[in-house]
Design a protein around this motif. Structure first.
Motif, short mmCIF file in Angstrom:
data_model
loop_
_atom_site.label_atom_id
_atom_site.label_comp_id
_atom_site.label_asym_id
_atom_site.label_seq_id
_atom_site.Cartn_x
_atom_site.Cartn_y
_atom_site.Cartn_z
N SER A 10 48.28 13.66 46.97
CA SER A 10 49.44 14.12 46.18
C SER A 10 49.04 15.17 45.14
O SER A 10 49.81 16.12 44.90
CB SER A 10 50.15 12.95 45.52
OG SER A 10 49.27 12.24 44.67
N ILE A 56 48.80 18.48 46.97
CA ILE A 56 50.12 18.94 47.40
C ILE A 56 50.89 19.53 46.21
O ILE A 56 51.50 20.59 46.32
CB ILE A 56 50.91 17.79 48.06
CG1 ILE A 56 50.25 17.42 49.39
CG2 ILE A 56 52.37 18.18 48.27
CD1 ILE A 56 50.78 16.17 50.03
N ILE A 57 50.83 18.87 45.07
CA ILE A 57 51.50 19.37 43.86
C ILE A 57 50.93 20.72 43.47
O ILE A 57 51.67 21.66 43.15
CB ILE A 57 51.38 18.35 42.71
CG1 ILE A 57 52.24 17.12 43.02
CG2 ILE A 57 51.80 18.98 41.38
CD1 ILE A 57 52.00 15.94 42.11
N LYS A 69 49.51 22.93 45.40
CA LYS A 69 49.96 23.94 46.37
C LYS A 69 51.39 24.38 46.07
O LYS A 69 51.70 25.57 46.14
CB LYS A 69 49.87 23.38 47.78
CG LYS A 69 48.47 23.33 48.32
CD LYS A 69 48.46 22.79 49.74
CE LYS A 69 47.05 22.70 50.28
NZ LYS A 69 47.02 22.18 51.66
N TYR A 70 52.26 23.43 45.75
CA TYR A 70 53.65 23.80 45.41
C TYR A 70 53.71 24.65 44.16
O TYR A 70 54.43 25.65 44.11
CB TYR A 70 54.51 22.54 45.23
CG TYR A 70 55.05 21.98 46.51
CD1 TYR A 70 55.92 22.72 47.32
CD2 TYR A 70 54.70 20.71 46.94
CE1 TYR A 70 56.42 22.21 48.49
CE2 TYR A 70 55.21 20.19 48.13
CZ TYR A 70 56.07 20.95 48.88
OH TYR A 70 56.55 20.43 50.05
N PHE A 102 52.53 28.08 44.94
CA PHE A 102 53.55 28.79 45.70
C PHE A 102 54.67 29.30 44.79
O PHE A 102 55.09 30.43 44.90
CB PHE A 102 54.15 27.86 46.77
CG PHE A 102 55.27 28.46 47.55
CD1 PHE A 102 55.01 29.41 48.53
CD2 PHE A 102 56.57 28.09 47.30
CE1 PHE A 102 56.05 29.97 49.25
CE2 PHE A 102 57.62 28.66 48.01
CZ PHE A 102 57.36 29.60 48.99
N ILE A 103 55.10 28.46 43.86
CA ILE A 103 56.19 28.83 42.96
C ILE A 103 55.75 29.94 41.99
O ILE A 103 56.51 30.86 41.71
CB ILE A 103 56.68 27.59 42.17
CG1 ILE A 103 57.40 26.65 43.12
CG2 ILE A 103 57.61 28.00 41.03
CD1 ILE A 103 57.68 25.28 42.52
#
Length: 74
Positions: A61, A64-65, A67-68, A71-72
């Motif tokens: 997790s 994943i956080i 990466k998000y 991306f943002i």
């Protein structure tokens, strides 16, 4: 986690399966490759620790956080 799965490519499921890591990605609509994948999974059930570790790392997790957020921000 810990149980290898067989999926077809081009279906979206290959985003959660690493070919011959935590499962087998068969060629789209190929029953012969689906059979190969099933055989691979059955022969690699003993490898549950490696499969579990791969899945645990892939779906971490924190990663994943990050990466998000990356991306943002970009």
């Amino acid at each position: 986690m810990g149980v290898p799965s067989v999926v077809f490519d081009n279906t979206g499921s290959e985003s959660i399966i690493g070919h011959k890591k935590n499962g087998y990605i068969a060629k789209y609509k190929s029953t012969s490759d689906l059979l190969k994948g099933t055989e691979w999974c059955l022969n690699n059930l003993y490898n549950k620790n490696e499969i579990h570790e791969y899945s645990k790392e892939k779906f971490n997790s924190d990663k994943i956080i990050k990466k998000y957020l990356n991306f943002i921000e970009n």
